[in-house]
Structures are given as C-alpha cells and as structure tokens.
Write a protein that holds these residues in place. Structure first.
Motif, PDB file in Angstrom:
ATOM      1  N   PHE B   2      14.342  -6.501  11.213  1.00  0.00           N
ATOM      2  CA  PHE B   2      13.363  -7.171  10.500  1.00  0.00           C
ATOM      3  C   PHE B   2      14.067  -8.554   9.982  1.00  0.00           C
ATOM      4  O   PHE B   2      13.595  -9.704   9.829  1.00  0.00           O
ATOM      5  CB  PHE B   2      12.555  -6.402   9.718  1.00  0.00           C
ATOM      6  CG  PHE B   2      11.252  -7.016   9.702  1.00  0.00           C
ATOM      7  CD1 PHE B   2      10.465  -7.294  10.778  1.00  0.00           C
ATOM      8  CD2 PHE B   2      10.531  -7.168   8.472  1.00  0.00           C
ATOM      9  CE1 PHE B   2       9.194  -7.913  10.769  1.00  0.00           C
ATOM     10  CE2 PHE B   2       9.284  -7.782   8.544  1.00  0.00           C
ATOM     11  CZ  PHE B   2       8.512  -7.907   9.660  1.00  0.00           C
ATOM     12  N   TYR B  47       6.106  -9.428   2.499  1.00  0.00           N
ATOM     13  CA  TYR B  47       5.359  -8.635   3.603  1.00  0.00           C
ATOM     14  C   TYR B  47       5.349  -7.390   2.839  1.00  0.00           C
ATOM     15  O   TYR B  47       6.201  -6.717   2.445  1.00  0.00           O
ATOM     16  CB  TYR B  47       6.098  -8.510   4.675  1.00  0.00           C
ATOM     17  CG  TYR B  47       5.316  -7.759   5.674  1.00  0.00           C
ATOM     18  CD1 TYR B  47       4.320  -7.909   6.229  1.00  0.00           C
ATOM     19  CD2 TYR B  47       6.129  -6.277   5.953  1.00  0.00           C
ATOM     20  CE1 TYR B  47       3.572  -6.949   7.165  1.00  0.00           C
ATOM     21  CE2 TYR B  47       5.509  -5.461   6.718  1.00  0.00           C
ATOM     22  CZ  TYR B  47       4.245  -5.674   7.400  1.00  0.00           C
ATOM     23  OH  TYR B  47       3.404  -4.756   7.985  1.00  0.00           O
ATOM     24  N   GLU B  49       3.125  -3.285   3.092  1.00  0.00           N
ATOM     25  CA  GLU B  49       2.277  -2.490   3.641  1.00  0.00           C
ATOM     26  C   GLU B  49       1.285  -1.810   2.529  1.00  0.00           C
ATOM     27  O   GLU B  49       0.342  -1.296   2.808  1.00  0.00           O
ATOM     28  CB  GLU B  49       2.716  -1.487   4.408  1.00  0.00           C
ATOM     29  CG  GLU B  49       3.553  -2.342   5.747  1.00  0.00           C
ATOM     30  CD  GLU B  49       4.120  -1.413   6.781  1.00  0.00           C
ATOM     31  OE1 GLU B  49       4.075  -0.329   6.616  1.00  0.00           O
ATOM     32  OE2 GLU B  49       4.652  -2.261   7.539  1.00  0.00           O
ATOM     33  N   LYS B  74      -0.002  -8.917   3.319  1.00  0.00           N
ATOM     34  CA  LYS B  74      -0.276  -7.454   3.354  1.00  0.00           C
ATOM     35  C   LYS B  74      -1.108  -7.036   4.547  1.00  0.00           C
ATOM     36  O   LYS B  74      -2.286  -7.353   4.728  1.00  0.00           O
ATOM     37  CB  LYS B  74      -1.296  -7.349   1.740  1.00  0.00           C
ATOM     38  CG  LYS B  74      -2.045  -5.941   1.745  1.00  0.00           C
ATOM     39  CD  LYS B  74      -1.041  -4.838   1.145  1.00  0.00           C
ATOM     40  CE  LYS B  74      -1.933  -3.686   0.857  1.00  0.00           C
ATOM     41  NZ  LYS B  74      -2.651  -3.152   1.788  1.00  0.00           N
ATOM     42  N   SER B  75      -0.300  -6.216   5.228  1.00  0.00           N
ATOM     43  CA  SER B  75      -0.955  -5.597   6.159  1.00  0.00           C
ATOM     44  C   SER B  75      -1.763  -4.356   5.811  1.00  0.00           C
ATOM     45  O   SER B  75      -1.514  -3.849   4.738  1.00  0.00           O
ATOM     46  CB  SER B  75       0.117  -5.325   7.387  1.00  0.00           C
ATOM     47  OG  SER B  75       1.104  -4.433   6.998  1.00  0.00           O
ATOM     48  N   GLY B  76      -1.964  -3.544   6.765  1.00  0.00           N
ATOM     49  CA  GLY B  76      -2.953  -2.166   6.515  1.00  0.00           C
ATOM     50  C   GLY B  76      -4.312  -2.725   5.994  1.00  0.00           C
ATOM     51  O   GLY B  76      -4.878  -1.898   5.121  1.00  0.00           O
ATOM     52  N   ARG B  77      -4.761  -3.985   6.139  1.00  0.00           N
ATOM     53  CA  ARG B  77      -6.156  -4.303   5.789  1.00  0.00           C
ATOM     54  C   ARG B  77      -7.261  -3.574   6.290  1.00  0.00           C
ATOM     55  O   ARG B  77      -8.309  -3.423   5.581  1.00  0.00           O
ATOM     56  CB  ARG B  77      -6.355  -5.932   6.065  1.00  0.00           C
ATOM     57  CG  ARG B  77      -5.503  -7.050   5.401  1.00  0.00           C
ATOM     58  CD  ARG B  77      -5.576  -8.211   5.836  1.00  0.00           C
ATOM     59  NE  ARG B  77      -5.216  -8.561   7.323  1.00  0.00           N
ATOM     60  CZ  ARG B  77      -5.992  -8.452   8.389  1.00  0.00           C
ATOM     61  NH1 ARG B  77      -7.526  -8.503   8.102  1.00  0.00           N
ATOM     62  NH2 ARG B  77      -5.499  -8.723   9.759  1.00  0.00           N
ATOM     63  N   THR B  78      -7.237  -3.329   7.350  1.00  0.00           N
ATOM     64  CA  THR B  78      -8.312  -2.653   8.101  1.00  0.00           C
ATOM     65  C   THR B  78      -7.978  -1.193   8.274  1.00  0.00           C
ATOM     66  O   THR B  78      -6.877  -0.781   8.119  1.00  0.00           O
ATOM     67  CB  THR B  78      -8.236  -3.128   9.603  1.00  0.00           C
ATOM     68  OG1 THR B  78      -7.043  -2.885  10.504  1.00  0.00           O
ATOM     69  CG2 THR B  78      -8.540  -4.689   9.754  1.00  0.00           C
ATOM     70  N   LEU B  80      -7.616   0.745  10.818  1.00  0.00           N
ATOM     71  CA  LEU B  80      -6.639   1.021  11.726  1.00  0.00           C
ATOM     72  C   LEU B  80      -5.424   0.861  11.217  1.00  0.00           C
ATOM     73  O   LEU B  80      -4.168   1.617  11.314  1.00  0.00           O
ATOM     74  CB  LEU B  80      -6.814   0.360  13.094  1.00  0.00           C
ATOM     75  CG  LEU B  80      -8.250   0.849  14.035  1.00  0.00           C
ATOM     76  CD1 LEU B  80      -8.211  -0.172  15.224  1.00  0.00           C
ATOM     77  CD2 LEU B  80      -7.816   2.178  14.498  1.00  0.00           C
ATOM     78  N   GLY B  81      -5.174  -0.431  10.583  1.00  0.00           N
ATOM     79  CA  GLY B  81      -4.058  -0.744  10.029  1.00  0.00           C
ATOM     80  C   GLY B  81      -3.391   0.053   8.969  1.00  0.00           C
ATOM     81  O   GLY B  81      -2.227   0.514   8.941  1.00  0.00           O
ATOM     82  N   ALA B  84      -1.879   3.129  10.156  1.00  0.00           N
ATOM     83  CA  ALA B  84      -0.488   2.956  10.876  1.00  0.00           C
ATOM     84  C   ALA B  84       0.359   2.587   9.726  1.00  0.00           C
ATOM     85  O   ALA B  84       1.614   3.021   9.897  1.00  0.00           O
ATOM     86  CB  ALA B  84      -0.574   1.687  11.877  1.00  0.00           C
ATOM     87  N   ALA B  85      -0.082   2.226   8.792  1.00  0.00           N
ATOM     88  CA  ALA B  85       1.037   1.725   7.656  1.00  0.00           C
ATOM     89  C   ALA B  85       1.524   3.118   7.007  1.00  0.00           C
ATOM     90  O   ALA B  85       2.528   3.341   6.787  1.00  0.00           O
ATOM     91  CB  ALA B  85       0.335   1.043   6.720  1.00  0.00           C
ATOM     92  N   SER B  87       1.827   5.865   8.538  1.00  0.00           N
ATOM     93  CA  SER B  87       2.997   6.455   9.188  1.00  0.00           C
ATOM     94  C   SER B  87       4.228   5.792   9.347  1.00  0.00           C
ATOM     95  O   SER B  87       5.111   6.246   9.432  1.00  0.00           O
ATOM     96  CB  SER B  87       2.336   6.942  10.471  1.00  0.00           C
ATOM     97  OG  SER B  87       1.883   5.845  11.266  1.00  0.00           O
ATOM     98  N   HIS B  88       4.061   4.466   8.793  1.00  0.00           N
ATOM     99  CA  HIS B  88       5.208   3.639   9.036  1.00  0.00           C
ATOM    100  C   HIS B  88       6.067   4.023   7.742  1.00  0.00           C
ATOM    101  O   HIS B  88       7.082   4.246   7.589  1.00  0.00           O
ATOM    102  CB  HIS B  88       4.916   2.311   9.267  1.00  0.00           C
ATOM    103  CG  HIS B  88       6.180   1.303   9.277  1.00  0.00           C
ATOM    104  ND1 HIS B  88       6.058   0.184   8.666  1.00  0.00           N
ATOM    105  CD2 HIS B  88       7.393   1.442   9.570  1.00  0.00           C
ATOM    106  CE1 HIS B  88       7.446  -0.515   8.774  1.00  0.00           C
ATOM    107  NE2 HIS B  88       8.124   0.271   9.307  1.00  0.00           N
TER     108      HIS B  88
END
Lengths: 296, 296
Positions: B2, B47, B49, B74-78, B80-81, B84-85, B87-88
């Motif tokens: 990354f 970035y 999570e 910032k991901s994991g907004r929704t 579903l996201g 996923a965050a 488990s990441h």
C-alpha cells in the motif's frame, strides 16, 4: 473539438459521435432513434444540456432503451448550470427532478459526470451481451485490506449486496491460504499471494468466486507491486475471460507505465479497467442492476 | 504494498508515508502529532478504518489541523464497510455521523475516496501558502461550452459561487473576441481561440480573471486538440504561475501521450491538473473554503 476528445480518450471502441450543438433540423430524438436502430451501436451515451421537444425525446429514449443500454449525462442540473446552458446552446433545462423521473421511467440510466459516462459506457459495451443477473450480489477479490473495506462501503453506497460464498467456494479459496485462515467476502488475498504466489492466488480465488452461483459479478483489485507484477496477466485474463458474468479489474498503481500497459492489455480483451475501488463498484453495480431488471 | 502504491502513483512530492496496519505501540494520534510538528510535511492525509482512542485522536487532529491542512479518508462508513474493517484491522468503526461531526469540529477535512484524497492533497500542497481567500467566488475559463455548464453545475453542487466579472475584466476579455460578443462567467473561449489563437486567448483571459478582485480562484479547462496544442504551454504556465490565487488546470484528452506530457510539465511547476471539470472544481472549492475559513 469535443467529438475528437471523445473518440481519442478511451480504449474501447466508439462507433459514432453525434454532436448536435445548436441544432436546427435534427434534434436529440432523431439522433436517439437513429442510434437505437443502428446494429453497429451497442450502447448509447448522451450528453445533453436540454431537450427541444420533451415528449418526442422521451418516446425515442423509451424505444432505444428497450433495445440497448442508454446513458444520459444531463448538465444544467443546478440553477447555475442551467443559466450557463442557456448561454451555451440556448437550452431551457427545465426542472431537473421532473426530467430525472421521466428519464428513469423511459428506461434510461442517468449519470452525473463524464467519468461516469465513460466508465459505464465501456462496462456496458463489454458486458451487454452476457446473460441476465439473478440478483445484485458482488464478490470482491483484493490484494489489499483497504481495497476490501472501500469496496464494501461502495457496495453499501450503491445499494448492492455483498455475496455470501458457498461452502465449495470457501474450500477452493482456502486451498491457497496458510492453514487456519478464514475466507469471507470481500476476500483479502495478501496471505494467499505470500503462500502460493500472485498468479495461482488470483486465478484460484477469482475462478472460485466467478463460479459461485451466489455471485452475480465480481470486482478484482490489483496493486501493481513487484509481488503482483511478476504474474502473467495475459494468461490470467485468458483463463477468466470465458466466465459469463460481469467482472471489473481495478489497478491501483505501482509503476504508472506498467499500469497503462496492463490496462491496454485488459481493455484489448474487452475487460473493463478502473483505478479506484469505488468507480469499479459503481460500474459493476450499474451493469448488474440493468441485467437484473431485464432478467424476465 | 500500500505504501509503495501511494508513493509511486502521484507526481507531487510525498514526504512520508506512515502505515500503521494492526498497530500496537504507536497509534494514529501519535502519527498525527508527529506529522503535525514536522516542518517538512505541508499537508497530512490520513486513511483510517477506525481509531483506537477517539478522544486522544481528536485532540491530535485539532492540534495538527490548526497548523496545516489535514485530510481524512475514513472507510467502514457503511454497515458493510464497517464489518469488512473489523476483519481487516480489527477496528471498530463506530457511528459514522458522530465521527464525522467530531472530525469537522476538530478542523479536519473529510474526503470520501482515494481520488479525492490525492486530488485535495496535491492542491493543498501546491497552494497552502497562498494568502487567505475573501470568499468562494470561482472563475471558469473553458475551451468548450460543455466544460462551462458542467463546471457551473459543480460550483452549485459544492456550495461555491460563480464570480461576477468586473467591467475592466470584461473589457480585457472582449479584446480577444470578435466584436459583438458578450463575456460572462463561465467564459466559453472558443471564439477567442478562433480570433487570436490559443496562446493569446488563454493568456489574456486567464490573466484578466486572476487579476479580478471579485475572483478568489479559477478553473482553466483545455481540450488537447490541434488548435490548442500548438500553444507554448510552458510559457503560458510561466506567465500565470506568479498570481497569488489558487487555480487548477483541467486537461480533457486529446492525444493521451500529450495529455500526460502536459500534466507532468504543469505539476512540475506545482500547478494541479485534473481530467474532469467536476474534480477540478471539487479541489478548488476545498482549498478556497479552507483559505476562506482561515482568513482572520
């Protein structure tokens, strides 16, 4: 100038560009009718600032959209944009929400900028002939965890579903991971790449996902870093191209020269390439929704 | 992987990339504190999570954002996201709206995908040192009418204002048009290019716009078609670079090789380049808003 820009900036084949400008005898409806019945045109993309005769236009859209995907980028959406459109082509933009609802009823797909117009046009032109989609269930295969999370957010944003994986699929996926791994969608494949190398990891996981009956389409995310770029991308594409489901590739750089080279290879095989997970999901979602609505 | 992607995919200078992954001793707050007080770092892009210690993180953000622009993806907004965050990176994403409000109060700028993160990071890194902006008044100079209308829509979408032009500015602009022309913002420059050629048209109009007291920033749109590509882009950039207002270039293709060549020339001069009118306006709007909020 605009026409030259459109035909030269994309890898996928653009058959005809009709620029009407300050049109007199021929209007948008005539152009839509013409493209709708032209067998060499598989997708119609329109850029409009307004329409001359709304009723005639919507009838033409309805006819054409029953035959092939029809994308509409309509600017002059906002009061500022509408004013600018008036001085550009003398178009009266009208109330955008009313136009929007009428467009959707007529079967058109509304897009909001040229990036989206081109993203969807290439995806539809590559995949319009595939069988209908049962549902909107997306599989994600990503070399990075961030790609997984961003894709999952985008799946949420665009109202799609994250596919659950069948037992058989999970078993096939786990065969390329160190033991003790848990496979779930989105599939973070880094450990598989470390275990069996990029080619075997990508091929095993992608094939398992595309063969799963619970998956309607897939987004496959690459970072073009040395561990990945050693793989034979042509052979990989040859293996997965025959699957009759829409899938997209997302290349996050890496060496930009190589990114462009891989992009040309993939699009030469009619496989759409994106550079952000969100744009890949947006395009995949649009084709799945279109194929799902036409499943009967 | 990354980190390598991030440092290799952009023309502008990236000073440091801190990848925390499944962090132990050092957390996001420590990284923000470090970058905030590092004089060789002019813009911070995060970035995330999730965050470990929300209170500590927001205090660090507040300190750093008072010194330099701080962008947060910032991901994991929704839902579903967020799953996923988890488990990441094992992050708990928390309620996104609460996080969003807290981030804004602390002075951070929220972005929603990597395209936006990079677009804003380069724009802020090139323009953070310019004087404050009086308002959010945007001038648009475009070779195509479509660029004008799309830009006006984007100005509406991002809550900016279309600059009114001063009498003096209008007079200077009209000097490169056929007589009888009406000059208004967004400025459709095609007729000026036909009248005096691309270089004189772009230079006269762009200088007039950037010197207008009623303009806080400008978006300048090119299509790299023969009538335009004959101009000496290096000389044009040398002439307009000294203006102390943010402006962006938008190159809509043309020959893609030339597009990349011009892009490298411009970004080598610290002038941000985009390929869609909307993304140019989004970035310009973000820097103007930031400079406007800091005008006292």
């Amino acid at each position: 100038g605009f026409a030259r820009w459109i035909t030269s900036s994309q890898y996928f084949g653009i058959d005809k560009v009709v620029i009407l400008g300050n049109r007199c005898d021929i209007d948008e409806a005539d152009a839509v009718d013409h493209l709708g019945s032209d067998p060499s045109c598989s997708v119609i993309g329109l850029y409009l600032e307004g329409v001359k005769d709304g009723r005639k236009f919507l009838k033409a859209v309805e006819r054409a959209a029953s035959r092939k995907p029809l994308l509409v980028l309509k600017s002059g959406r906002t009061p500022l944009g509408a004013e600018a459109a008036t001085s550009h082509t003398g178009s009266l933009s009208g109330e955008d929400r009313i136009f929007d609802a009428a467009l959707r009823r007529a079967g058109a797909i509304r897009v909001y900028d040229f990036d989206e117009l081109f993203d969807l046009a290439k995806t539809f032109s590559y995949f319009a002939d595939l069988p209908p989609a049962e549902d909107l269930r997306v599989g994600v295969v990503s070399v990075s965890g961030a790609g997984c999370v961003l894709s999952a957010d985008a799946i949420g944003d665009y109202g799609l579903r994250l596919a659950g994986l069948g037992e058989d699929t999970i078993e096939r996926i786990l065969s390329v991971y160190p033991s003790g791994w848990i496979a779930r969608n989105p599939i973070d494949m880094w450990s598989a790449i470390e275990e069996v190398g990029a080619f075997d990891a990508y091929l095993t996981i992608t094939e398992a996902v595309l063969e799963d009956d619970g998956v309607d389409g897939a987004s496959i995310i690459f970072m073009l870093i040395p561990d990945v770029t050693e793989m034979d991308i042509r052979r990989f594409l040859r293996e997965i191209k025959p699957y009759r489901k829409p899938f997209t590739l997302c290349f996050m750089g890496g060496d930009m020269r190589l990114v462009h080279e891989w992009e040309q290879i993939a699009e030469g095989e009619s496989i759409p390439v994106f550079h952000s997970p969100e744009r890949a999901i947006r395009a995949l979602g649009a084709i799945l929704r279109w194929k799902h609505e036409r499943r009967r």
